[in-house]
Each structure stands twice: as structure tokens, then as C-alpha cells.
Design a protein around this motif. Structure first.
Motif, short mmCIF file in Angstrom:
data_model
loop_
_atom_site.label_atom_id
_atom_site.label_comp_id
_atom_site.label_asym_id
_atom_site.label_seq_id
_atom_site.Cartn_x
_atom_site.Cartn_y
_atom_site.Cartn_z
N UNK A 191 0.84 -1.20 0.00
CA UNK A 191 0.00 0.00 0.00
C UNK A 191 0.88 1.25 0.00
N UNK A 192 1.90 1.24 0.84
CA UNK A 192 2.80 2.39 0.95
C UNK A 192 3.54 2.65 -0.35
N UNK A 245 2.34 7.32 -6.36
CA UNK A 245 1.31 8.24 -6.87
C UNK A 245 1.49 9.65 -6.33
N UNK A 246 1.86 9.76 -5.07
CA UNK A 246 2.08 11.09 -4.49
C UNK A 246 3.31 11.75 -5.09
N UNK A 247 4.33 10.96 -5.40
CA UNK A 247 5.55 11.51 -6.02
C UNK A 247 5.23 12.12 -7.38
N UNK A 248 4.29 11.51 -8.11
CA UNK A 248 3.88 12.07 -9.41
C UNK A 248 3.25 13.44 -9.23
N UNK A 274 -10.10 12.76 -11.80
CA UNK A 274 -8.94 12.82 -12.69
C UNK A 274 -7.73 12.13 -12.10
N UNK A 275 -7.44 12.38 -10.83
CA UNK A 275 -6.27 11.79 -10.18
C UNK A 275 -6.36 10.27 -10.13
N UNK A 276 -7.52 9.76 -9.71
CA UNK A 276 -7.67 8.32 -9.56
C UNK A 276 -7.73 7.62 -10.90
N UNK A 328 -4.08 7.80 -2.42
CA UNK A 328 -3.25 8.88 -2.95
C UNK A 328 -4.10 9.93 -3.66
N UNK A 329 -5.06 9.47 -4.48
CA UNK A 329 -5.93 10.41 -5.20
C UNK A 329 -6.76 11.25 -4.23
#
Length: 255
Positions: A8-9, A15-18, A76-78, A111-112
Motif C-alpha cells: 500500500x505504501x 502516486x504522491x511523487x507524481x 482525474x487523479x484516480x 493517494x488520489x
């Protein structure tokens, strides 16, 4: 079954790094766009309008504008997050790894939703630069923010799996969600509409989101808070059941 926190991490951090790599597009652009709404509608037009339900027009539109950005960015994010592995083929590595569907969804959707919540808080802070407003129920504001971001991130995950091209990722936010948000009371109270249109508007699910969020801000709403919360939870359940079906059948994931 033990929860694979490391998996999960890893998905969540990737995703957060993007987001941090595309900070101008992911965060700055929506905040600037929403700020323009405050300038045009809140300051220019709002100064010439009477109050709505005892609230200045500039303050009245804040929940609707936050919800507009929240819904659009969550989807959009997800959708982009899960569609990219499908596009590059790395989705097969994820599916073949010892990672459960719950852990995959938690990583991508978590993350989204995080990005959307941060954006919502930034827009709320930005609104304070243009309009004076008070929050009647801070706990419920945060609660609706988190619940809406989570629900529509799940919806975006479904769209990302369904879409077979990048062009289709934009169809739902641009052609359905944004019009429904504009017609859902973002810039007005549905009580201002003729009776027949008030009844028609109640078929718009976004009305319940905006109404509940506005109640959390100002203690006024077009529909009761109980109905708003119930409708959101029902849509959340539908999204969860749909995602469960997707992983069970492999719909557009394994083909």
C-alpha cells in the motif's frame, strides 16, 4: 489475512511523487482557476447581488466552488493513476504480485483522495483572501471533504479501468460531472428556481453533496443534512461494489 502495508505504501508514495513532479499542473492550476471564479463571481458580480439565505454571495459560492474542484480532481487523479499501469502494461506486474485488490485500491484511491483533500484545503484558504466567511461546523466540513474525495476517487478508479484511451478519461469530468456541478446549486440556491425545476434538480446527485457541504459551512441547506449524507454513502457503497466486481471478473484489467 495480514494487510500488506509495504505494498500500500509503495503504491501510495509512487502516486504522491507524481503529484510533486507535476505540482504546477496538479495543484497550482486548479487553485488559480478557482481564484478567478472568486474574483469574477465573488467580487465583481457578488458585490452587485443581494444576500442568499442571509449569506453574502461571495461566501455563498465557496462550498460549491470547492466541491467543483474536489469532484473533478478526485476523478482525474484516480482515473489517471490506474490507467497509466494499464497503458504501460505494468498492471500485470501489480496483479501478479502478492497484493490483494483491497491493498491495490487503497494505495491508488488513498493517494488520489489525499491530493484532492489538500487541494480542497488550499482553495478554502485561498477563498479567505477574497471573501470573509465563517465555518459553522468545522468537523463536518472536514468530514464531507474526506468523504467526497474518497467516494469520487473510487469513482475515478472505475473510470480509469473502464477507459480504453486517454481521451475517455476526460469524458466523465468534462461532459458530466462539471455540468452537474454547475446545475447543482454551486452558484445559487435551488429554492430560487421555479417549483418544477426544483423537483427536476433533485435528480442531480451533486445537489446533495453541495447542499451538505454548504450546511457544514453556514448551517443552511437546500435539502436536509441526513439526506445529503445518506446519498453520498449510497454512492460510496455502489462504487465499492462495482470495484469488487471488477476485480472478481477481471473486467478490462486482465485483457
Amino acid at each position: 489475512m495480514t494487510l500488506n502495508i509495504h505494498a500500500i505504501s509503495a503504491i501510495y508514495k509512487f502516486e504522491m511523487a507524481r503529484t510533486w513532479r507535476t505540482l504546477l499542473q496538479s495543484v497550482a492550476s486548479p487553485v488559480i482557476s478557482t481564484s478567478l471564479y472568486f474574483v469574477v463571481f465573488g467580487s465583481a458580480i457578488g458585490s452587485r447581488m443581494v444576500e442568499i439565505d442571509g449569506i453574502s454571495y461571495g461566501a455563498f459560492i465557496i462550498p460549491g466552488l470547492i466541491m467543483l474542484s474536489l469532484l473533478t480532481e478526485s476523478i482525474s487523479n484516480a482515473s489517471f493513476g490506474i490507467h497509466m499501469p494499464k497503458f504501460t502494461g505494468t498492471i500485470y506486474e501489480i496483479l501478479s504480485a502478492p497484493v490483494s485488490p483491497f491493498e491495490i485500491v487503497t494505495g491508488f484511491v488513498g493517494a488520489a483522495a489525499t491530493k484532492s483533500i489538500i487541494l480542497g484545503l488550499l482553495i478554502m484558504a485561498t477563498a479567505g483572501l477574497f471573501v470573509d466567511f465563517d465555518i459553522a461546523h468545522p468537523f463536518w466540513v472536514l468530514g464531507f471533504l474526506v468523504l467526497t474525495a474518497l467516494t469520487f476517487s473510487l469513482f475515478g478508479f472505475i473510470i480509469g479501468v473502464w477507459a480504453d484511451g486517454f481521451d475517455k478519461l476526460q469524458i466523465m469530468p468534462a461532459m458530466i460531472i462539471t455540468p452537474l456541478t454547475f446545475l447543482g446549486g454551486s452558484f445559487y440556491s435551488i429554492s430560487m428556481l421555479p417549483p418544477i425545476w426544483q423537483q427536476i434538480t433533485l435528480f442531480n446527485p451533486v445537489v446533495y453533496l453541495i447542499s451538505g457541504f454548504r450546511w457544514a459551512f453556514y448551517d443552511v441547506s437546500d435539502v436536509s443534512i441526513g439526506i445529503s449524507l445518506s446519498m453520498t454513502l449510497v454512492f460510496l457503497l455502489i462504487c465499492l461494489l462495482t470495484i469488487g466486481w471488477i476485480f472478481k471478473t477481471g473486467y478490462r484489467l486482465k485483457t
